[in-house]
Scaffold this motif. Structure first.
Motif: not given
Length: 263
Positions: A134-141, A154-157, A175-178, A186-190
């Motif tokens: 969702n680009s409105l809050n920059q979060q994954l759902g 997730s938290t915001a990217f 991301d934009d910085k590669n 479960f929303g766990r980001i690595k």
């Protein structure tokens, strides 16, 4: 004499090391396909491509097609589940689900959801769900397409998405910085690492990826800290696709399939 022997020994080692940095592929077959975009091959050996905003699916003498005049150009297609193909139309904030004969099963308009959703990335996930960024809050759902329910996981990217790829349990993005990341259901980001500059890229697994730059193709392994150039006969190509050690190269002449053994 010893210096001369050492010189040739180092030269030999250098040659061997150089050879180890290349991957040679074996050509399997080729297909004469006129397409705007090649999408890949599913586990039933059907090929998918787009021409003039129409989705085509074919194998041998079987062929199917799908066209949606209302939504027009397709942003992305997920063929991981051939029984439920996901077509994403970003300009209309919508997704269309198709069956294995490209018949329409369901249309999902995220603008009509009770949650405020402006999708800029989608893909099929486990348990009757879709990945939705969702680009409105920059979060994954995750969006349950049977219940029409959406939940943020997730938290915001920190940065915008340059490239993304999904499987049933993981959402990968660069991301934009590669910088390469993954997020599970479960929303766990690595954080996976930093990807070299690329024209196109495909993620193989948690630590391997293939990318192209200036019509050269490379395979890199973060875990083994290795980088290999893939030797191809094609000097120019539009796109590549990797699945189960089959590397498909899409050119103006069609699709060339190669057998590749990853290190």
């Amino acid at each position: 004499m010893k210096k001369l022997f050492l010189f040739f020994s180092l030269l030999s080692l250098s040659f061997v090391f150089g050879q180890n940095q290349q991957i040679f592929v074996k050509k399997l077959d080729s297909l004469d396909v006129k397409a705007d975009n090649y999408l890949g091959q599913d586990q039933f050996d059907f090929y998918y491509y787009i021409r003039n905003t129409i989705l085509f699916k074919f194998k041998d003498d079987q062929s199917f097609e799908y066209k949606n005049t209302s939504f027009g150009e397709i942003t992305k297609i997920d063929i991981q589940n051939p029984l439920k193909i996901v077509l994403f139309y970003e300009n209309f904030n919508a997704v269309v689900l198709l069956d294995n004969q490209l018949n329409e099963i369901q249309q999902l308009n995220f603008s009509e959801n009770t949650n405020s959703i402006l999708a800029s990335a989608t893909g099929i996930a486990a348990q009757n769900q879709l990945w939705v960024y969702n680009s409105l809050n920059q979060q994954l759902g995750l969006f349950n397409y049977l219940k029409n329910e959406y939940k943020t996981i997730s938290t915001a990217f920190a940065e915008n998405i340059k490239y993304y790829q999904t499987d049933f349990n993981t959402f990968y993005w660069i991301d934009d910085k590669n910088n390469w990341f993954s997020c599970d259901i479960f929303g766990r980001i690595k954080t996976k690492g930093k990807i070299p500059d690329f024209d196109t890229v495909a993620i193989i697994n948690e630590h391997q990826f293939i990318y192209s730059k200036n019509n050269k193709l490379f395979l890199e392994d973060f875990e083994k800290k290795q980088k290999h150039e893939i030797e191809l006969s094609e000097k120019t190509f539009k796109k590549f696709y990797y699945k189960d050690q089959i590397l498909s190269i899409f050119t103006s002449k069609g699709i060339m399939n190669y057998k590749i053994t990853t290190p």
